[in-house]
Design a protein around this motif. Structure first.
Motif, PDB file in Angstrom:
ATOM      1  N   SER A   1       8.439   8.987 -20.247  1.00  0.00           N
ATOM      2  CA  SER A   1       9.608   9.670 -19.697  1.00  0.00           C
ATOM      3  C   SER A   1      10.396   8.808 -18.702  1.00  0.00           C
ATOM      4  N   GLN A   2       9.955   7.572 -18.462  1.00  0.00           N
ATOM      5  CA  GLN A   2      10.671   6.715 -17.502  1.00  0.00           C
ATOM      6  C   GLN A   2      11.305   5.553 -18.250  1.00  0.00           C
ATOM      7  N   GLN A   3      12.516   5.202 -17.833  1.00  0.00           N
ATOM      8  CA  GLN A   3      13.245   4.147 -18.527  1.00  0.00           C
ATOM      9  C   GLN A   3      12.487   2.802 -18.569  1.00  0.00           C
ATOM     10  N   PRO A   4      11.907   2.321 -17.436  1.00  0.00           N
ATOM     11  CA  PRO A   4      11.228   1.022 -17.497  1.00  0.00           C
ATOM     12  C   PRO A   4      10.037   1.014 -18.453  1.00  0.00           C
ATOM     13  N   GLN A   5       9.262   2.130 -18.456  1.00  0.00           N
ATOM     14  CA  GLN A   5       8.113   2.222 -19.379  1.00  0.00           C
ATOM     15  C   GLN A   5       8.580   2.131 -20.815  1.00  0.00           C
ATOM     16  N   ILE A   6       9.683   2.830 -21.099  1.00  0.00           N
ATOM     17  CA  ILE A   6      10.184   2.878 -22.478  1.00  0.00           C
ATOM     18  C   ILE A   6      10.632   1.498 -22.924  1.00  0.00           C
ATOM     19  N   LEU A   7      11.313   0.788 -22.008  1.00  0.00           N
ATOM     20  CA  LEU A   7      11.792  -0.539 -22.376  1.00  0.00           C
ATOM     21  C   LEU A   7      10.622  -1.481 -22.649  1.00  0.00           C
ATOM     22  N   LYS A   8       9.560  -1.320 -21.857  1.00  0.00           N
ATOM     23  CA  LYS A   8       8.392  -2.188 -22.046  1.00  0.00           C
ATOM     24  C   LYS A   8       7.721  -1.852 -23.387  1.00  0.00           C
ATOM     25  N   TYR A   9       7.597  -0.559 -23.637  1.00  0.00           N
ATOM     26  CA  TYR A   9       6.973  -0.070 -24.874  1.00  0.00           C
ATOM     27  C   TYR A   9       7.697  -0.642 -26.089  1.00  0.00           C
ATOM     28  N   LYS A  10       9.040  -0.647 -25.973  1.00  0.00           N
ATOM     29  CA  LYS A  10       9.854  -1.155 -27.084  1.00  0.00           C
ATOM     30  C   LYS A  10       9.626  -2.658 -27.275  1.00  0.00           C
ATOM     31  N   SER A  11       9.637  -3.396 -26.150  1.00  0.00           N
ATOM     32  CA  SER A  11       9.510  -4.843 -26.341  1.00  0.00           C
ATOM     33  C   SER A  11       8.105  -5.226 -26.803  1.00  0.00           C
ATOM     34  N   ASP A  12       7.118  -4.416 -26.401  1.00  0.00           N
ATOM     35  CA  ASP A  12       5.760  -4.692 -26.919  1.00  0.00           C
ATOM     36  C   ASP A  12       5.703  -4.466 -28.421  1.00  0.00           C
ATOM     37  N   ALA A  13       6.309  -3.358 -28.845  1.00  0.00           N
ATOM     38  CA  ALA A  13       6.205  -2.993 -30.268  1.00  0.00           C
ATOM     39  C   ALA A  13       7.052  -3.897 -31.162  1.00  0.00           C
ATOM     40  N   LEU A  14       8.228  -4.265 -30.655  1.00  0.00           N
ATOM     41  CA  LEU A  14       9.127  -5.029 -31.523  1.00  0.00           C
ATOM     42  C   LEU A  14       9.107  -6.527 -31.220  1.00  0.00           C
ATOM     43  N   GLY A  15       8.388  -6.895 -30.158  1.00  0.00           N
ATOM     44  CA  GLY A  15       8.343  -8.309 -29.783  1.00  0.00           C
ATOM     45  C   GLY A  15       7.531  -9.147 -30.756  1.00  0.00           C
ATOM     46  N   LYS A  16       7.439 -10.434 -30.426  1.00  0.00           N
ATOM     47  CA  LYS A  16       6.752 -11.410 -31.298  1.00  0.00           C
ATOM     48  C   LYS A  16       5.345 -10.983 -31.694  1.00  0.00           C
ATOM     49  N   ASN A  17       4.628 -10.406 -30.712  1.00  0.00           N
ATOM     50  CA  ASN A  17       3.229 -10.062 -30.986  1.00  0.00           C
ATOM     51  C   ASN A  17       3.013  -8.646 -31.510  1.00  0.00           C
ATOM     52  N   GLY A  18       4.113  -7.948 -31.710  1.00  0.00           N
ATOM     53  CA  GLY A  18       4.009  -6.574 -32.207  1.00  0.00           C
ATOM     54  C   GLY A  18       3.538  -6.566 -33.656  1.00  0.00           C
ATOM     55  N   GLN A  19       3.020  -5.404 -34.043  1.00  0.00           N
ATOM     56  CA  GLN A  19       2.494  -5.284 -35.422  1.00  0.00           C
ATOM     57  C   GLN A  19       3.568  -5.547 -36.472  1.00  0.00           C
ATOM     58  N   LEU A  20       4.763  -5.080 -36.166  1.00  0.00           N
ATOM     59  CA  LEU A  20       5.835  -5.198 -37.144  1.00  0.00           C
ATOM     60  C   LEU A  20       6.186  -6.671 -37.388  1.00  0.00           C
ATOM     61  N   SER A  21       6.247  -7.424 -36.302  1.00  0.00           N
ATOM     62  CA  SER A  21       6.561  -8.848 -36.451  1.00  0.00           C
ATOM     63  C   SER A  21       5.490  -9.554 -37.260  1.00  0.00           C
ATOM     64  N   GLN A  22       4.246  -9.129 -37.044  1.00  0.00           N
ATOM     65  CA  GLN A  22       3.148  -9.740 -37.823  1.00  0.00           C
ATOM     66  C   GLN A  22       3.364  -9.507 -39.320  1.00  0.00           C
ATOM     67  N   ILE A  23       3.772  -8.285 -39.636  1.00  0.00           N
ATOM     68  CA  ILE A  23       3.997  -7.966 -41.052  1.00  0.00           C
ATOM     69  C   ILE A  23       5.140  -8.802 -41.615  1.00  0.00           C
ATOM     70  N   LEU A  24       6.233  -8.887 -40.805  1.00  0.00           N
ATOM     71  CA  LEU A  24       7.377  -9.665 -41.286  1.00  0.00           C
ATOM     72  C   LEU A  24       6.978 -11.127 -41.505  1.00  0.00           C
ATOM     73  N   LYS A  25       6.140 -11.616 -40.588  1.00  0.00           N
ATOM     74  CA  LYS A  25       5.688 -13.013 -40.714  1.00  0.00           C
ATOM     75  C   LYS A  25       4.862 -13.217 -41.991  1.00  0.00           C
ATOM     76  N   SER A  26       4.076 -12.184 -42.305  1.00  0.00           N
ATOM     77  CA  SER A  26       3.171 -12.351 -43.451  1.00  0.00           C
ATOM     78  C   SER A  26       3.851 -12.113 -44.794  1.00  0.00           C
ATOM     79  N   LEU A  27       5.159 -11.859 -44.763  1.00  0.00           N
ATOM     80  CA  LEU A  27       5.872 -11.596 -46.023  1.00  0.00           C
ATOM     81  C   LEU A  27       5.741 -12.763 -46.989  1.00  0.00           C
ATOM     82  N   LYS A  28       5.695 -13.947 -46.398  1.00  0.00           N
ATOM     83  CA  LYS A  28       5.646 -15.162 -47.244  1.00  0.00           C
ATOM     84  C   LYS A  28       4.386 -15.206 -48.125  1.00  0.00           C
ATOM     85  N   ASP A  29       3.345 -14.512 -47.665  1.00  0.00           N
ATOM     86  CA  ASP A  29       2.100 -14.528 -48.440  1.00  0.00           C
ATOM     87  C   ASP A  29       2.101 -13.491 -49.566  1.00  0.00           C
ATOM     88  N   LEU A  30       3.128 -12.689 -49.608  1.00  0.00           N
ATOM     89  CA  LEU A  30       3.134 -11.628 -50.626  1.00  0.00           C
ATOM     90  C   LEU A  30       3.774 -12.115 -51.926  1.00  0.00           C
TER      91      LEU A  30
END
Ligand code: DAH
Length: 351
Positions: free
Chosen positions: A20-49
């Motif tokens: 419910s707080q803006q700073p927490q939300i921004l951190k949550y977003k950058s964790d999830a969408l940042g380099k080490n986030g799960q999604l980035s890992q998947i995008l990186k592994s596209l080459k192996d598919l």
């Protein structure tokens, strides 16, 4: 892979809901969408598919990324609206509520001292047959200067520090009126002599402020036009008005004064009522206060107002209303008048 992506989105959504707080939300977003986030890992592994899989998973991963961004944006918006509503709720003012003072009696507002004096002076002039006119605060060059015998190259323009409005072509056209004399020409155009009118109102000058100068102050313009009007009429009317205002004979003196719109022009001063003539900050230690510049209307100004100067003449004056208020109530600094300080203002209730 597809299921995994759906799962990431689902978890992201439910995690976001707990924040419910803006700073927490921004951190949550950058964790999830940042380099080490799960999604980035998947995008990186596209080459192996395989080609087939990549065609499906690639666009889906991007779509999910976009959706996560949107979820964050709408969550942030929601929080912002909530905060605004909260503030509005906390600062709510019931303007219909009645105010009571410490001793529990009802309080109500009153008129500003400048309004009190303005109304009183209007009444005095009305009783002497004057009309009360009004005019615009935003004026054009013509009414503020040109028509008052102040052409663009006239040095008298420097006497008044003007607030100009910016125009696209850089040509100065509109301004905040520097004096109420603007109403002279407007008033003359609409009337046939003989006539007499006053015009009170705010005027604006780009000036440094001190005990006797403000950027916004009040003047009361006056004009009387007819056949055979003389300086004697001017002095008679001014003395009568000042006597009524101060409820006693006020000592006055006339000095020659220059104003392009009158000829001859005068400065009418009154003996300082704050210090009795001994010298103070209001009278700049001179014992006299400049109160009323005036004079006989210049023939060119009469012409600009559509009046034949061969047949008619008249007098005009510009009363400094704020100075008058200060003299009347013994106020030693003009800045009090605009301070909006209730301790000051509430002394002038008209009841
Ligand atoms: N408009 C002048 C000013 O603000 C005051 C003034 C002077 C008004 C002489 C008049 C006048 O009508 O006759 O400085």
């Amino acid at each position: 892979m597809k299921d995994k992506l759906e799962q990431i989105l689902k978890e992201f959504r439910s995690g976001l809901e707990t924040l419910s707080q803006q700073p927490q939300i921004l951190k949550y977003k950058s964790d999830a969408l940042g380099k080490n986030g799960q999604l980035s890992q998947i995008l990186k592994s596209l080459k192996d598919l395989s080609n087939e899989e990549r065609k499906v998973v690639g666009p889906l991963a991007n779509k999910i990324k976009e959706e996560m961004n949107q979820l964050v944006a709408s969550k942030l918006k929601e929080i912002e609206v909530q905060e605004i509503n909260q503030k509005l709720e906390q600062n709510k003012i019931d303007i219909t509520d009645r105010m009571v003072n410490r001793s529990n009696s009802l309080c109500h507002g009153g008129l500003h001292p400048t309004s009190l004096i303005q109304r009183e002076i209007e009444d005095i002039f009305i009783s002497m047959g004057f009309e009360v006119l009004d005019g615009p605060h935003i004026e054009d060059d013509y009414h503020n200067f040109e028509a008052l015998n102040i052409p663009s190259d006239h040095p008298a323009r420097d006497m008044q520090d003007t607030f100009w409005f910016q125009t696209e072509d850089g040509v100065r056209k509109f301004l905040l009126r520097t004096h109420t004399s603007t109403i002279q020409v407007r008033g003359m155009k609409d009337r046939k002599p003989p006539f007499r009118f006053i015009a009170p109102g705010k005027v604006f000058r780009c000036e440094r402020t001190d005990a006797s100068h403000e950027m916004v102050f009040h003047q009361l313009e006056g004009m009387m036009v007819g056949e055979d009007i003389s300086i004697g009429h001017l002095i008679y009317f001014m003395k009568t008005v000042l006597k009524e205002i101060f409820k006693k004979e006020v000592e006055v003196r006339l000095r020659p004064g220059f104003f392009p719109f009158v000829e001859p022009g005068f400065e009418l001063d009154i003996r300082c009522l704050i210090c009795g003539g001994k010298g103070c900050s209001v009278c700049k230690q001179t014992g006299w206060v400049e109160l009323l510049p005036c004079g006989m209307v210049h023939p060119r100004v009469l012409e600009a107002g559509g009046i034949d100067p061969q047949k008619y003449n008249g007098y005009a004056f510009g009363l400094g209303l704020d100075r008058l208020v200060m003299m009347r109530y013994g106020i030693d600094d003009i800045r009090h008048l605009h301070s909006a300080d209730l301790r000051f203002i509430s002394q002038f209730k008209d009841f």
